[in-house]
Design a protein around this motif. Structure first.
Motif, PDB file in Angstrom:
ATOM      1  N   GLN A 142       0.779  -1.465  -0.477  1.00 24.84           N
ATOM      2  CA  GLN A 142       0.168   0.080  -0.213  1.00 24.84           C
ATOM      3  C   GLN A 142       1.240   1.526  -0.040  1.00 24.84           C
ATOM      4  O   GLN A 142       1.709   1.563   0.597  1.00 24.84           O
ATOM      5  N   ALA A 143       0.240   2.020  -0.772  1.00 25.38           N
ATOM      6  CA  ALA A 143       1.565   3.468  -0.844  1.00 25.38           C
ATOM      7  C   ALA A 143       1.089   3.920   0.551  1.00 25.38           C
ATOM      8  O   ALA A 143      -0.368   4.185   0.553  1.00 25.38           O
ATOM      9  N   ARG A 144       1.374   4.709   0.646  1.00 27.00           N
ATOM     10  CA  ARG A 144       1.500   5.666   2.213  1.00 27.00           C
ATOM     11  C   ARG A 144       2.107   6.883   1.381  1.00 27.00           C
ATOM     12  O   ARG A 144       2.870   7.404   0.911  1.00 27.00           O
ATOM     13  N   ARG A 145       1.438   8.715   2.380  1.00 26.28           N
ATOM     14  CA  ARG A 145       2.103   9.425   2.591  1.00 26.28           C
ATOM     15  C   ARG A 145       3.666   9.593   2.639  1.00 26.28           C
ATOM     16  O   ARG A 145       3.976   8.859   3.595  1.00 26.28           O
ATOM     17  N   GLY A 146       4.020  10.720   1.840  1.00 32.43           N
ATOM     18  CA  GLY A 146       5.243  10.326   2.308  1.00 32.43           C
ATOM     19  C   GLY A 146       7.428   9.432   2.125  1.00 32.43           C
ATOM     20  O   GLY A 146       7.597   9.064   2.674  1.00 32.43           O
ATOM     21  N   MET A 147       6.221   8.484   1.341  1.00 32.61           N
ATOM     22  CA  MET A 147       7.256   7.504   0.505  1.00 32.61           C
ATOM     23  C   MET A 147       8.047   8.557   0.344  1.00 32.61           C
ATOM     24  O   MET A 147       7.922   9.067  -0.918  1.00 32.61           O
ATOM     25  N   LYS A 148       9.467   7.889  -0.029  1.00 30.68           N
ATOM     26  CA  LYS A 148      10.776   8.285  -0.331  1.00 30.68           C
ATOM     27  C   LYS A 148      10.602   7.907  -2.475  1.00 30.68           C
ATOM     28  O   LYS A 148       9.914   7.268  -3.146  1.00 30.68           O
ATOM     29  N   TYR A 149      11.117   9.667  -3.121  1.00 28.79           N
ATOM     30  CA  TYR A 149      10.948   9.452  -4.762  1.00 28.79           C
ATOM     31  C   TYR A 149      11.407   8.182  -4.723  1.00 28.79           C
ATOM     32  O   TYR A 149      12.273   7.924  -4.975  1.00 28.79           O
TER      33      TYR A 149
END
Length: 168
Positions: A142-149
């Protein structure tokens, strides 16, 4: 050919990204997990471009035939207009084209360099529980806010999937 899912909005809940489908379901947004550098497994305070690594995200046509059955369940999120995105993360959304002749030909939404997927068509709820979506060993996470680019997608020269230790 699979039908393009209908997404009404994107929202953030407990730092995780979700899509609201036209059918009214709150659907987790996924990315292809093995592309996340292990050093970046914990979400960062801000998105950053990695210095030492990049990989391409393989399209379904590039997977080995035996693995396509599994991968086919993850459907690319179509391009999203800015008015359906949360203001605080809107700038991290872009799009990518899909290959000509693909069974999923629509332009795909990308968050922080990671192409996004939902599980299924959006017509039914996602069957995975939270513990399954956050497991760092899964291929789709699951994608999360603040994942590194992360990586930018592409077809040619992409990673061979599934990784050798996940094959049959």
């Amino acid at each position: 050919m699979i039908q393009e899912p209908r997404i009404l909005a994107v929202t953030v809940r407990d730092e995780s990204l979700y899509a609201v489908s036209k059918a009214g379901h709150l659907l987790p947004l996924y990315y292809y997990g093995p592309l996340l550098d292990p050093r970046d497994a914990v979400p960062a305070a801000d998105l950053k471009v990695p210095e030492a690594w990049t990989q391409n995200v393989p399209f379904i046509e590039d997977w080995e035939p035996y693995a396509r059955v599994f991968v086919r369940g993850y459907v690319p999120v179509p391009a999203l207009s800015a008015d359906v995105l949360p203001d605080d993360i809107e700038a991290h959304f872009t799009t990518q084209p899909r290959p000509d002749g693909s069974e999923r030909p629509w332009t795909q939404a990308v968050y922080g360099g990671y192409p996004l997927y939902i599980f299924g068509s959006g017509e039914a709820p996602d069957p995975a529980g939270l513990e399954e979506r956050d497991n760092p060993t899964l291929m789709f996470r699951q994608a999360r806010r603040g994942m590194k680019y992360g990586p930018i997608a592409g077809v040619e020269g992409g990673v061979k999937v599934p990784p050798v230790d996940l094959g049959p």
